[in-house]
Write a protein that holds these residues in place. Structure first.
Motif, PDB file in Angstrom:
ATOM      1  N   GLY A 285       9.990  54.057  -6.518  1.00  0.00           N
ATOM      2  CA  GLY A 285       9.472  55.249  -7.179  1.00  0.00           C
ATOM      3  C   GLY A 285       8.958  56.272  -6.186  1.00  0.00           C
ATOM      4  O   GLY A 285       9.368  56.318  -5.026  1.00  0.00           O
ATOM      5  N   ARG A 286       7.998  57.071  -6.641  1.00  0.00           N
ATOM      6  CA  ARG A 286       7.493  58.152  -5.816  1.00  0.00           C
ATOM      7  C   ARG A 286       6.779  57.621  -4.576  1.00  0.00           C
ATOM      8  O   ARG A 286       6.292  56.492  -4.550  1.00  0.00           O
ATOM      9  N   THR A 287       6.728  58.448  -3.554  1.00  0.00           N
ATOM     10  CA  THR A 287       6.109  58.034  -2.304  1.00  0.00           C
ATOM     11  C   THR A 287       4.594  57.913  -2.471  1.00  0.00           C
ATOM     12  O   THR A 287       4.022  58.377  -3.452  1.00  0.00           O
ATOM     13  N   ILE A 288       3.968  57.316  -1.466  1.00  0.00           N
ATOM     14  CA  ILE A 288       2.537  57.038  -1.517  1.00  0.00           C
ATOM     15  C   ILE A 288       1.741  58.334  -1.720  1.00  0.00           C
ATOM     16  O   ILE A 288       2.051  59.364  -1.131  1.00  0.00           O
ATOM     17  N   ASP A 289       0.765  58.274  -2.601  1.00  0.00           N
ATOM     18  CA  ASP A 289      -0.005  59.466  -2.942  1.00  0.00           C
ATOM     19  C   ASP A 289      -1.497  59.315  -2.636  1.00  0.00           C
ATOM     20  O   ASP A 289      -2.326  60.027  -3.164  1.00  0.00           O
ATOM     21  N   ASP A 290      -1.844  58.372  -1.789  1.00  0.00           N
ATOM     22  CA  ASP A 290      -3.231  58.117  -1.423  1.00  0.00           C
ATOM     23  C   ASP A 290      -3.434  58.549   0.033  1.00  0.00           C
ATOM     24  O   ASP A 290      -2.794  57.998   0.943  1.00  0.00           O
ATOM     25  N   SER A 291      -4.303  59.496   0.272  1.00  0.00           N
ATOM     26  CA  SER A 291      -4.488  60.061   1.608  1.00  0.00           C
ATOM     27  C   SER A 291      -5.042  59.052   2.612  1.00  0.00           C
ATOM     28  O   SER A 291      -5.014  59.292   3.823  1.00  0.00           O
ATOM     29  N   ARG A 292      -5.555  57.924   2.121  1.00  0.00           N
ATOM     30  CA  ARG A 292      -6.101  56.917   3.031  1.00  0.00           C
ATOM     31  C   ARG A 292      -5.017  56.118   3.737  1.00  0.00           C
ATOM     32  O   ARG A 292      -5.273  55.453   4.745  1.00  0.00           O
ATOM     33  N   TYR A 293      -3.786  56.166   3.202  1.00  0.00           N
ATOM     34  CA  TYR A 293      -2.733  55.290   3.698  1.00  0.00           C
ATOM     35  C   TYR A 293      -1.465  56.064   4.035  1.00  0.00           C
ATOM     36  O   TYR A 293      -1.219  57.152   3.512  1.00  0.00           O
ATOM     37  N   VAL A 294      -0.653  55.464   4.900  1.00  0.00           N
ATOM     38  CA  VAL A 294       0.698  55.957   5.162  1.00  0.00           C
ATOM     39  C   VAL A 294       1.627  54.754   5.198  1.00  0.00           C
ATOM     40  O   VAL A 294       1.213  53.647   5.567  1.00  0.00           O
ATOM     41  N   ILE A 295       2.864  54.964   4.789  1.00  0.00           N
ATOM     42  CA  ILE A 295       3.884  53.929   4.934  1.00  0.00           C
ATOM     43  C   ILE A 295       4.763  54.323   6.099  1.00  0.00           C
ATOM     44  O   ILE A 295       5.357  55.399   6.125  1.00  0.00           O
ATOM     45  N   GLU A 296       4.842  53.413   7.077  1.00  0.00           N
ATOM     46  CA  GLU A 296       5.527  53.709   8.323  1.00  0.00           C
ATOM     47  C   GLU A 296       5.991  52.401   8.944  1.00  0.00           C
ATOM     48  O   GLU A 296       5.277  51.394   8.904  1.00  0.00           O
ATOM     49  N   ASP A 297       7.182  52.393   9.493  1.00  0.00           N
ATOM     50  CA  ASP A 297       7.726  51.196  10.153  1.00  0.00           C
ATOM     51  C   ASP A 297       7.794  50.005   9.204  1.00  0.00           C
ATOM     52  O   ASP A 297       7.635  48.847   9.617  1.00  0.00           O
ATOM     53  N   GLY A 298       8.010  50.276   7.920  1.00  0.00           N
ATOM     54  CA  GLY A 298       8.146  49.194   6.954  1.00  0.00           C
ATOM     55  C   GLY A 298       6.865  48.485   6.597  1.00  0.00           C
ATOM     56  O   GLY A 298       6.886  47.323   6.164  1.00  0.00           O
ATOM     57  N   CYS A 300       2.391  49.265   5.343  1.00  0.00           N
ATOM     58  CA  CYS A 300       1.364  50.225   4.933  1.00  0.00           C
ATOM     59  C   CYS A 300       0.227  50.186   5.954  1.00  0.00           C
ATOM     60  O   CYS A 300      -0.293  49.120   6.293  1.00  0.00           O
ATOM     61  N   LYS A 301      -0.141  51.382   6.466  1.00  0.00           N
ATOM     62  CA  LYS A 301      -1.194  51.495   7.470  1.00  0.00           C
ATOM     63  C   LYS A 301      -2.303  52.392   6.951  1.00  0.00           C
ATOM     64  O   LYS A 301      -2.087  53.230   6.071  1.00  0.00           O
ATOM     65  N   LEU A 302      -3.500  52.232   7.517  1.00  0.00           N
ATOM     66  CA  LEU A 302      -4.531  53.230   7.286  1.00  0.00           C
ATOM     67  C   LEU A 302      -4.071  54.542   7.923  1.00  0.00           C
ATOM     68  O   LEU A 302      -3.383  54.542   8.951  1.00  0.00           O
ATOM     69  N   ALA A 303      -4.439  55.648   7.316  1.00  0.00           N
ATOM     70  CA  ALA A 303      -3.948  56.955   7.750  1.00  0.00           C
ATOM     71  C   ALA A 303      -4.323  57.278   9.189  1.00  0.00           C
ATOM     72  O   ALA A 303      -3.624  58.064   9.848  1.00  0.00           O
ATOM     73  N   ASP A 304      -5.405  56.675   9.701  1.00  0.00           N
ATOM     74  CA  ASP A 304      -5.792  56.942  11.083  1.00  0.00           C
ATOM     75  C   ASP A 304      -4.993  56.113  12.089  1.00  0.00           C
ATOM     76  O   ASP A 304      -5.220  56.215  13.306  1.00  0.00           O
ATOM     77  N   HIS A 305      -4.077  55.261  11.587  1.00  0.00           N
ATOM     78  CA  HIS A 305      -3.201  54.449  12.418  1.00  0.00           C
ATOM     79  C   HIS A 305      -3.966  53.435  13.274  1.00  0.00           C
ATOM     80  O   HIS A 305      -3.425  52.924  14.255  1.00  0.00           O
ATOM     81  N   GLN A 306      -5.182  53.099  12.880  1.00  0.00           N
ATOM     82  CA  GLN A 306      -5.982  52.151  13.646  1.00  0.00           C
ATOM     83  C   GLN A 306      -5.743  50.703  13.221  1.00  0.00           C
ATOM     84  O   GLN A 306      -6.031  49.785  13.988  1.00  0.00           O
ATOM     85  N   THR A 307      -5.236  50.504  12.010  1.00  0.00           N
ATOM     86  CA  THR A 307      -5.024  49.136  11.540  1.00  0.00           C
ATOM     87  C   THR A 307      -4.015  49.114  10.402  1.00  0.00           C
ATOM     88  O   THR A 307      -3.733  50.146   9.779  1.00  0.00           O
TER      89      THR A 307
END
Length: 389
Positions: A285-298, A300-307
């Protein structure tokens, strides 16, 4: 309907069986035999030389298909189950992340209802938190985290039989009393989000903590304080011979080398594969809509890319990773996704292996370890019949 699955490599507790058949009726396995002669009155399913394996046991998954189990509604539970079922997860223990006890009670009510349905894929509830070490739990659940409170957890556990697993940080005040109570009720009790070292892990194991959740993740390894070195949670768990572990084998949470190490040191019988999947697993479905997270490299990460925040994997992806990236034999990878978790969480009498009398939960995998067909209680799951068509 009497069904006979033929012309495949069948994974049995004794190893691979070639040119045999699996006979299924009324949701149960009637027989696994080395004969592929047609049975009169049976509908034949031709596996076309592929692998016939037991259905996967999903014992740690927070969501999928665009829903989270903490939504605590029948619609959410059913949507998540259907999303993962198509990827071979024929038994699911919905995982609730740290939340309020009001939400926990709502989820218990939904779980109790679904477990009463005939041929239910939902086998029981898994709770992670809210009794977590704040230093090891990240920022996702900060408002909910607390120390174990028997005035909360005892009434909840006495109100239901559906809770089959509960994970907390063993170093918290009251955690050992919690483990003695939960393990005494037959509930799998696991360490998670912890910085415990060997003395604490040893005493926690003796108190009833017999399993380590998402091994290596949210726990320290070998480390140094000032001029001295100390074992971490990871090494301590390895030293507990009878403590079982689970790994998020999505190829991102742990590298292939660590997956090989866990396989080598803990072995098939002590290692489970888990997704730790979030709502965006098995979802188109639609892409992630929560600013706290990003989907990257298969993942889900915290948006700050720290964990990492959690995976978007399904159970078939775990088996593929273990085979293709870690070089684990297919039979062992499947066992860690089926037989071992069934034994660890207490459903091995019904699930986890292809044996006479067990539920007819069956997955057919092609040579590239892709799911081609899924049977739940002997019925083909809609959308997984690419083997036949």
């Amino acid at each position: 309907m009497l069904t006979q699955i033929i012309n495949g490599h069948i994974l049995t507790p004794q190893g691979w069986l070639k040119d045999g058949s699996v006979l299924v009726d009324d949701g149960k396995i009637l027989e696994v035999t080395n004969s592929d002669l047609a049975v009169i009155g049976a509908k034949a399913i031709d596996a076309k030389g592929m692998y016939i394996v037991p259905g996967f046991i999903s014992m740690h998954s927070h969501g999928g298909g665009g829903y989270d189990f903490t939504d605590a509604t029948p619609e959410a539970f059913q949507a998540i189950v259907q999303a993962h079922l198509k990827h071979g997860a024929t038994s699911i223990f919905p995982t609730l992340s740290s939340t309020t006890f009001d939400v926990l009670r709502q989820a218990v009510a939904v779980c109790d209802e679904l477990m009463q349905k005939p041929d239910s894929v939902v086998m029981g509830l898994h709770i992670e938190g809210p009794y977590l070490n704040k230093k090891m739990a990240g920022t996702q659940w900060g408002d909910f985290l607390k120390d174990p409170d028997p005035e909360e957890y005892i009434p909840l556990l006495e109100s239901t039989q559906c809770i089959k697993r509960w994970d907390i940080s063993p170093e918290l005040p009251g955690a050992h009393d919690f483990a003695r109570f939960t393990s005494g009720r037959g509930i799998l009790t696991a360490i998670t989000h912890t910085e415990a070292e060997y003395p604490e892990i040893k005493s926690a194991f003796e108190a009833g903590f017999t399993h380590a959740a998402h091994f290596y993740n949210a726990m320290p390894g070998f480390h140094k304080r000032r001029e001295y070195k100390y074992e971490g949670t990871v090494e301590s768990v390895y030293l507990m011979d009878n403590m079982t572990v689970e790994v998020i084998a999505d190829g991102v949470h742990l590298p292939a080398t660590i997956l090989k190490l866990v396989y080598k040191l803990k072995g098939v019988e002590k290692t489970c594969l888990v997704t730790d999947a979030l709502k965006y697993a098995a979802y188109n479905g639609r892409t992630i809509d929560d600013s706290r997270y990003v989907i990257e490299d298969g993942v889900c990460k915290l948006a700050d890319h720290q964990t990492l925040a959690g995976s978007i994997a399904s159970m078939d992806k775990l088996v593929q990773t273990m085979v293709k990236s870690a070089g684990i034999p297919l039979a062992d990878a499947v066992r860690m996704a089926s037989e071992t978790p069934a034994a660890v969480i207490g459903v091995a009498d019904r699930k986890g292996t292809l044996q006479k009398g067990k539920d007819a939960d069956i997955v057919i995998l092609d040579k590239d370890v892709n799911v081609r067909c899924v049977f739940s209680y002997g019925k083909m799951v809609e959308g997984t019949n690419t083997l036949i068509h």
